[in-house]
Structures are given as C-alpha cells and as structure tokens.
Write a protein that holds these residues in place. Structure first.
Motif, PDB file in Angstrom:
ATOM      1  N   ARG A 721      47.526  40.500  34.215  1.00 39.28           N
ATOM      2  CA  ARG A 721      47.252  40.384  35.647  1.00 39.28           C
ATOM      3  C   ARG A 721      47.102  41.753  36.294  1.00 39.28           C
ATOM      4  O   ARG A 721      46.223  41.972  37.135  1.00 39.28           O
ATOM      5  CB  ARG A 721      48.375  39.603  36.305  1.00 39.28           C
ATOM      6  N   VAL A 722      47.966  42.697  35.882  1.00 36.41           N
ATOM      7  CA  VAL A 722      47.883  44.045  36.452  1.00 36.41           C
ATOM      8  C   VAL A 722      46.540  44.693  36.109  1.00 36.41           C
ATOM      9  O   VAL A 722      45.869  45.282  36.967  1.00 36.41           O
ATOM     10  CB  VAL A 722      49.059  44.905  35.957  1.00 36.41           C
ATOM     11  N   MET A 723      46.101  44.580  34.864  1.00 36.50           N
ATOM     12  CA  MET A 723      44.833  45.199  34.467  1.00 36.50           C
ATOM     13  C   MET A 723      43.662  44.547  35.191  1.00 36.50           C
ATOM     14  O   MET A 723      42.709  45.234  35.623  1.00 36.50           O
ATOM     15  CB  MET A 723      44.641  45.082  32.950  1.00 36.50           C
ATOM     16  N   GLN A 724      43.714  43.243  35.377  1.00 35.23           N
ATOM     17  CA  GLN A 724      42.645  42.559  36.103  1.00 35.23           C
ATOM     18  C   GLN A 724      42.599  43.006  37.555  1.00 35.23           C
ATOM     19  O   GLN A 724      41.529  43.263  38.114  1.00 35.23           O
ATOM     20  CB  GLN A 724      42.850  41.057  36.002  1.00 35.23           C
ATOM     21  N   LEU A 725      43.776  43.150  38.166  1.00 35.18           N
ATOM     22  CA  LEU A 725      43.832  43.581  39.568  1.00 35.18           C
ATOM     23  C   LEU A 725      43.320  45.006  39.732  1.00 35.18           C
ATOM     24  O   LEU A 725      42.542  45.322  40.653  1.00 35.18           O
ATOM     25  CB  LEU A 725      45.264  43.454  40.075  1.00 35.18           C
ATOM     26  N   LEU A 726      43.749  45.888  38.840  1.00 32.28           N
ATOM     27  CA  LEU A 726      43.284  47.277  38.927  1.00 32.28           C
ATOM     28  C   LEU A 726      41.779  47.366  38.731  1.00 32.28           C
ATOM     29  O   LEU A 726      41.092  48.164  39.395  1.00 32.28           O
ATOM     30  CB  LEU A 726      44.010  48.132  37.880  1.00 32.28           C
ATOM     31  N   THR A 727      41.230  46.563  37.844  1.00 34.10           N
ATOM     32  CA  THR A 727      39.780  46.586  37.611  1.00 34.10           C
ATOM     33  C   THR A 727      39.022  46.105  38.832  1.00 34.10           C
ATOM     34  O   THR A 727      38.010  46.703  39.238  1.00 34.10           O
ATOM     35  CB  THR A 727      39.428  45.722  36.398  1.00 34.10           C
ATOM     36  N   GLU A 728      39.483  45.034  39.460  1.00 36.33           N
ATOM     37  CA  GLU A 728      38.802  44.508  40.634  1.00 36.33           C
ATOM     38  C   GLU A 728      38.837  45.506  41.787  1.00 36.33           C
ATOM     39  O   GLU A 728      37.830  45.727  42.474  1.00 36.33           O
ATOM     40  CB  GLU A 728      39.458  43.190  41.063  1.00 36.33           C
ATOM     41  N   VAL A 729      39.979  46.126  42.017  1.00 34.65           N
ATOM     42  CA  VAL A 729      40.092  47.089  43.119  1.00 34.65           C
ATOM     43  C   VAL A 729      39.203  48.308  42.857  1.00 34.65           C
ATOM     44  O   VAL A 729      38.540  48.826  43.769  1.00 34.65           O
ATOM     45  CB  VAL A 729      41.564  47.507  43.309  1.00 34.65           C
ATOM     46  N   THR A 730      39.164  48.765  41.626  1.00 36.97           N
ATOM     47  CA  THR A 730      38.339  49.944  41.313  1.00 36.97           C
ATOM     48  C   THR A 730      36.858  49.643  41.509  1.00 36.97           C
ATOM     49  O   THR A 730      36.103  50.452  42.072  1.00 36.97           O
ATOM     50  CB  THR A 730      38.601  50.395  39.875  1.00 36.97           C
TER      51      THR A 730
END
Length: 823
Positions: A721-730
């Motif tokens: 979930r953290v990696m998905q969130l960071l990817t979307e924000v970037t």
C-alpha cells in the motif's frame, strides 16, 4: 605543452630573423636584371615556336588602335583649364583679389590636380603592358643573340642556325612595331610633366596670395573714411575682372559636373531615394494621426513630417556640403541660399522661443551679404555697404539682447539660452571692431569680421535646423513597431537614440567651429600648425613614428572594438537565434567573429598607423621569447578557449561542477570562463582547467534532472500500500516527467522504520529543487491522510539499580591516570 610552446617561440624568432634579413637584403641590394642565357640545342625548336607566337601577339597588339588615344582628349581638357586660369590674372594681380575668389581658385587648382592624378594613373595602366612587352622582347632577343654567337664557334646544323636567325629577326620586328605606340605614349607623358609643373606653380601662386591676404588683415589698406575723396568712381578693370570671374566659375562648375565623381553619384542617389521616403512618411503620418495606439509626434516631429519638400531640400543642401566638400565654392554658396526658406519653415517652436526673431534677421543679413558682390566695381560703395551692413547687424543684435533682457522671450535660464546670449555679446564685440576697422582704413579686416559674423551665424542656424530634422526623423524611426521589436531597441532603445542624436549635435558643433574658423581666417594657420605637430616623426633606428600614427592607431583600435562588440551583440541576439543551428553553435560563431574582427581591426590599425611587418619583426621575436618563457599559461588558456568554442563541451547557460564549484556558465572568453554560483558569486575559471580537470555538465544534452527522495514509515505499515501511494503521489506531482516513469523502491529495514526511495525525473532542471520540495509536501500530506506514520528515530535505554556497597567500593578505589569515574 611546454615543449610545444618552446618550439613555437623558436619558430617565431626564426621567422622574425628571416623577415629582417629579407628586408635588409631588399633595401641594400636592388633587383638586378636577368642575365641572358644561351638556349640548349635540344630546346631550340620548342623555344622558337613559343617566342614566335609571343612576337606575333605583341605585333597584333601594337597594330591595334593605341588605347592612349582616349587619354589625349582628357589631357587637352585639363590643359585648357590650366591655360584659362593662367591667363586670367598675373601673379601680382592675384594679391588684389578678394579672399573668397582666391579660395575658389584654390579649389579649382586642386580639382585640376585630382583630374591630372587620375589621368596619370590611367596612362600608367595603358603604358605598363607595352613597357612589359618591350622588356620581355629584349630579354628573349638577348637569349637568341647569345645562342647565335655560341653557334658560330661550333658545328651546328644549318637548319638550327637559320631557325635561330629567323626568331631573332622576328623578335626585332616586334620591337620595332612597339616603338611607334611607345613613342606616342612617351610624348604624351612629356606633355603631362609640363602640365604637372604648371598646376603646381598655379597652386603655389594662389597659396601665396592667400597667405599675403591673411597677413594684410592687420595693415591699413585704404585711407580713413573721412579722407576718401573719390566716392562714386567705378573701375572698368574691376568690372572686366568680375566678368572673367563669373565665366571662370561657370567653367569650373561645368567641369566639376562633367567629372561625375563617386560622391556626386552617391548624393544623387540619396536625393532620388529620400524624397519618396519623406512623402511616404508624411502620408502615413496623416493616415495614422487619429490612431490612439500610435505615439503622438512632438511639435518638431510634426513640423518636419508635414513638410516633406522643405525637409528634402534642406537635407539635400546639407548633403552637398558634406558629401561634396571639394565642389566649387559657388555651388556651396547656392546651396546655402537655397536652404533659406526650408530653414525658416522647419524651425521648431522651441527654437523660436529660444532665438526669437533672430532666424529671420540672420537669413536677411546673409542674403544682403551675398548681394555685396554687385558693388565690387566701386571700392567706395563696396566699403560703405559693408559699413552699413555691420551697423545694421550691430543694431539688430543689440535690440535682441535688450529685448531678451527686458521680456525674457527666449527663456535664457537654460544652458542653450546662456550660450546664445554669450555668443550674441561676442558678435557685438566683433561688429564693433569691424566698424572701427572700416572707419580707420582697414577694409580687409572690416569685411572679414562682418562677413564672418553674418555667415557663421547663418550657418549655425542651418545646422540647428538640420540637426532638428535629423533628430525628428530618428525619433519617428524609433517609434515604429518593427524597429521597437528589435533586441537592440528593446534593450538600449532610448540610450541608443540619444547617443546617435548626441553625436549628430557634436558633429554639427565641430562643423560650425571649423566653418567659423575658416571665415575668420584662422583655420588655415591652425590646421598647418596641428598638421606639423601630428606629422612630426620620431625616429629610432629603423623605427619611425609620429603623433599622427599613435592617434590613428588608437582611433582604429577603439573603432575595431566598438564594431566587434556591436557585431557580436547583433549575431548573438538578432541573427543567429533565428537560424536553425545546433546548440552552442551560435555562441561560438558570435565569439569567434568578435575575436576575428578584433584581430583584423588591430592589424588594420597598425597598417593605417604606418607600421610594416619588417618594422614589427623585432616585436614578433620578443613576443615569441615571452610566449616560450613567461606566457605559456596565457597561451594554454587561449588555445583551450578555441577548443571549447569548436568542441562546445560547455556552453553559456550550462549548469556545471568544476573543481568543487557549482553554478551556471555566464560567458566563455578566450582566456577564462565566468561561472555564477547559486549563491550569487562570479567565479573566473581559466579555460585550461575546463580541459584538464573533470567537469560535470548537468545540461550538456538536455535539461533533465533526477529528483531523489528517501523516506521511512513505521513498522507494521503495509509495504504494498505504501509503494502504491508513493507512486500515485509522484505521478500526480507537477513537473515530474512521465518518461522515464518514476520509480519507488523498498530499500530496507531501518533501525526504526521501513525505508523507501523515490527516483523521479523532471525535464525542468532549473526548477528541480522546487519540484522536489513540492513532491515532499505532497508525500507528507498523502501519508498523513492515509494514516501512515513517519516514525521518529528512537533508542531504548535500560536502567540497572546498583547497591550502596558497590558504590562505596568504587569510590574507595584509587583513580588511575587517564581514567574516568562513571556513576
């Protein structure tokens, strides 16, 4: 590099020594004629054919019409002009002529001298081929004569003997064919030599008469006014002389117009093109006069634009004075008279407030002064006319001064008003001296002072009107939208226009001062004195230099620097950006053009100053020694600058790291490169360091920069979930490139957090820091909103209880050196 520079120094010293030796050989040993050489027997047939063909060509050229025949008519015209002037006046009569007539004759003699110089150059061009053919025929015939003599002593086949005899005779016939045109050309040259002597004698006679007239200014040349008895006699000889003067001046005007010099053609072209342009400007001004978006013209601009014919006449007359300084004096006087009406019509309102009625009075007095020629037949009437003219001018000037003091109509508070006021008082003083000299009997001085004041005042008025017209047209040109869009106008528009106008005013002041000095008879002695000072030569061995050489060199260098800088700015800002060139080529072309033009200007300045390569040989040798010993770093940086401009690894605007210095390249010179750090400091880096040290160029191929962000989240968080969130924000952050796509990595287990790394790219390298800051802000907000903690660094501390006995034993233990007691 040191070995290369040492070799270069030795090479320059050898070249300098060779140049000195060659110059010395050229000066000490004149060129010797080629000695005749006998032709080998095997080469006789081929050489005979070649020489016979050459003899035939020379004979055909000699049989054609002599091209010098076209020069006979021109020489006869110059001879008629010289004979006419020599027959007008005897040597003693020249001293009785007015100085204006002497100056006109001086111009006429100079015109004949220029015509003769052109004729002599044309004659030299005609004679040179015949002389070269004659010399070549003589050399070839000498070779055949020598060959024939040597054949007499051996047994040469009869066929070859006959062939040699035939070729020698054919060359002799060609020489005889050349003798006729050469004889005519030599005779023409003798006539020209006699004409040259007459022209020089005429120039010396007129120059002597002018010098005598100038010396006579401080002498009484007539009885005092109260002793004059013959008041109305008209001298018949003066009337006849006036008729001859008018005829001679008319012939001079006709000859000058027939000469059709380059300046005349240029003036005619300017006059033809100027009138349609002025009419178009006037039509456009009337058409767009009601347009509120167009800048409104001032009073001076409107007066100039609305009167195109007056503007054209005034500028044409100024063109006659500027572009034809050697024209007949009568032409200049007519040009000044024609400018009377345009000067008054184009006078701006500011000038009218400053000068009041003086423009009208100045033009009236100038017209009256020109009419004085009608009274030259009577010495008394001519003298009284100038006395009356001086009195009227004095009264008018005094009235203007009184009026300006009482009414202040001219607004004399400014510098221009004070200058006009001071010049008016100088004019009063000069007119008083003129009146006094006329009364006591120094008519020459009185005439010179009165005419000088009137003519210089009117000429100042003409120049003032001309400068006003020029500034008005210049401002209207600068107001055009197409001109305002130019980089030069956007950046230096106001300063540039003001500088051009200032230089125009300075040129007008210099022209007025020179004209005034000429009218008051002081320009010639001042010019001769300045010329003697400037041309005085200081000699040291083979080197000869003068103050004029230094001035020419300095002016040439300043002009070369100004032209080179202007060209570089135009290429860099206007021309090259509009062309499809690879990155960095425009800067290299502009910089190399600047230095190339600078070097050419330096060489041209040295050449104009009179320096020759032989005279600079010692300097080149010394320069080679200096390069080899002490200037090797300078030369290394210079060569490195050339390499940087051709290879272009670094360009202005690049972001670089050089030996621990980070910043943006501002300029690349021939010796050093200027880098402006992000803290605002300018660092000068020698070009040699850019080639010898490691240089990091962040923008060599593009502006892309990578943005790195490292962060950690609390243990227990969902890694996926953290990696998905960071990817979307970037991806959603503005400025982050989609290609290559951002990457989120799980980098490891930290002491207090799960560690992640974000690798993103941005095409805007200049704003990479701002984009990274925005990305961090969005990441923090997204993690907080998702309830994912960002842990703080933490450390567990375990406490243990110690008994009192242990503490006492520790306290009683003796302390060892260097130890510490911990509780």
């Amino acid at each position: 590099m040191r070995v290369l520079l040492a070799c270069l120094a030795c090479l320059m010293m050898l070249v300098a020594s060779a140049v000195r030796a060659q110059d010395a050989t050229t000066l000490l040993s004149p060129t010797k004629p080629k000695a005749p050489e006998a032709i080998p027997l095997a080469g006789i047939p081929a050489r005979a054919d070649a020489d016979e063909r050459y003899a035939e060509e020379v004979s055909l050229r000699a049989a054609q019409a002599d091209p010098s025949g076209r020069l006979v008519a021109r020489l006869a015209a110059i001879e008629r002009s010289v004979a006419e002037k020599n027959g007008l006046f005897a040597y003693d009569e020249l001293r009785t002529l007015p100085v204006v007539r002497l100056e006109s004759m001086e111009r006429h003699w100079k015109f004949d001298a220029r015509q003769y110089a052109r004729w002599r150059a044309d004659l030299q061009g005609v004679v040179a081929p015949y002389a070269e053919d004659a010399a070549e025929l003589a050399l070839r015939r000498a070779d055949w004569d020598l060959t024939q003599k040597e054949m007499a002593a051996d047994s040469t086949p009869a066929a070859l003997r006959a062939r040699v005899q035939t070729v020698s005779e054919r060359l002799q016939q060609a020489e005889q064919a050349l003798s006729s045109p050469l004889a005519g050309q030599i005779g023409l040259g003798r006539r020209a030599n006699l004409l040259d002597a007459r022209i020089r004698a005429g120039q010396r006679a007129v120059a002597g008469a002018i010098a005598y007239t100038d010396r006579r200014l401080l002498r009484l040349d007539a009885p005092p006014l109260w002793r004059v008895s013959n008041t109305g006699a008209v001298r018949d000889d003066v009337v006849g002389r006036l008729a001859r003067d008018i005829q001679s001046e008319g012939n001079f005007v006709t000859q000058y117009a027939a000469a059709d010099s380059g300046n005349q053609r240029l003036l005619q072209a300017v006059q033809v093109l100027l009138l349609p342009v002025l009419l178009w400007v006037a039509w456009r001004h009337r058409r767009r006069g009601m347009d509120p978006t167009v800048p409104q013209a001032s009073d001076a601009e409107s007066r100039v634009i609305r009167r195109p014919f007056s503007t054209w006449v005034l500028l044409s007359m100024i063109g006659v004075l500027v572009l034809e300084p050697n024209a007949p004096l009568f032409v200049h006087q007519v040009a000044m008279l024609v400018a009377l009406v345009p000067v008054l019509r184009l006078m701006p309102q500011q000038g009218r407030r400053l000068l009041g009625p003086w423009p009208y009075l100045a033009t009236a007095f100038y017209l009256l002064q020109r009419l004085s020629v009608l009274l030259m037949a009577s010495d008394y009437l001519y003298r009284m006319y100038y006395l009356l003219l001086a009195v009227l001018a004095l009264a008018a000037t005094g009235w203007l001064l009184w009026r300006s003091r009482g009414q202040r109509f001219a607004g004399l508070a400014g510098r221009a008003g004070k200058l006009v006021h001071a010049l008016a008082w100088v004019g009063v003083a000069v007119l008083l001296v003129s009146i006094g000299a006329n009364i006591v009997g120094n008519v020459s001085l009185a005439e010179m002072l009165a005419s000088g004041i009137i003519e210089s005042g009117y000429f100042a008025l003409v120049l003032y009107a001309a400068v006003t017209v020029f500034e008005a047209l210049l401002r209207r040109l600068g107001a055009r939208s197409a001109v305002r869009r130019l980089w030069l106008m956007r950046r230096h528009g106001g300063t540039l226009l003001e500088s051009v106008a200032r230089w125009a005013r300075i040129a007008a002041v210099i022209g007025w001062v020179a004209y005034t000095m000429s009218r008051f008879r002081i320009f010639r002695p001042v010019y001769d004195t300045a010329k003697a000072i400037v041309t005085h030569r200081f000699e040291y061995g083979e080197l000869a230099i003068s103050l004029g050489h230094v001035l020419v060199f300095c002016i040439g260098v300043v002009l070369a620097v100004w032209v080179a800088r202007t060209l570089r700015a135009l290429l860099r800002e206007e021309v090259l950006p509009r062309m499809s060139l690879p990155r960095g080529v425009g800067n290299s072309v502009a910089s190399l053009s600047y230095y190339a033009l600078l070097m050419l200007g330096l060489v041209a300045a040295l050449s104009a100053a009179g320096f020759k390569l032989g005279q600079l040989a010692f300097l080149f040798g010394a320069l080679g020694v200096g390069i080899g010993l002490g200037l090797q770093d300078v030369v290394k940086n210079f060569v490195s600058g050339l390499i940087l401009m051709f290879e272009r690894p670094v360009q202005p605007g690049d972001v670089v790291d050089i030996s621990g210095t980070s910043g943006r390249v501002r300029a690349i010179g021939m010796r050093a490169t200027t880098v402006r750090t992000f803290e605002g400091a300018d660092v000068v880096v020698p070009n040699g360091m850019l080639l010898s040290d490691k240089v990091t160029n962040w923008t060599l191929n593009d502006q892309a920069r990578r943005v790195d962000v490292d962060l950690g989240v609390a243990y227990g968080s969902d890694v996926t979930r953290v990696m998905q969130l960071l990817t979307e924000v970037t991806h959603a952050t503005p400025g982050v490139a989609e290609d290559p796509a951002p990457t989120v990595l799980f980098t490891g287990f930290g002491a207090s957090s799960l560690d992640f790394a974000i690798r993103a790219w941005t095409p805007d390298g200049d704003n990479a820091s701002s984009i990274r800051s925005l990305l961090l802000e969005r990441l923090h907000a997204a993690l907080v909103e998702a309830g994912i903690d960002i842990p703080h660094p933490q450390q567990d501390v375990h406490l243990r209880t110690v008994s009192d006995d242990v503490l006492r034993s520790l306290a009683a233990r003796p302390a060892s050196p260097g130890s510490a007691t911990q509780a």
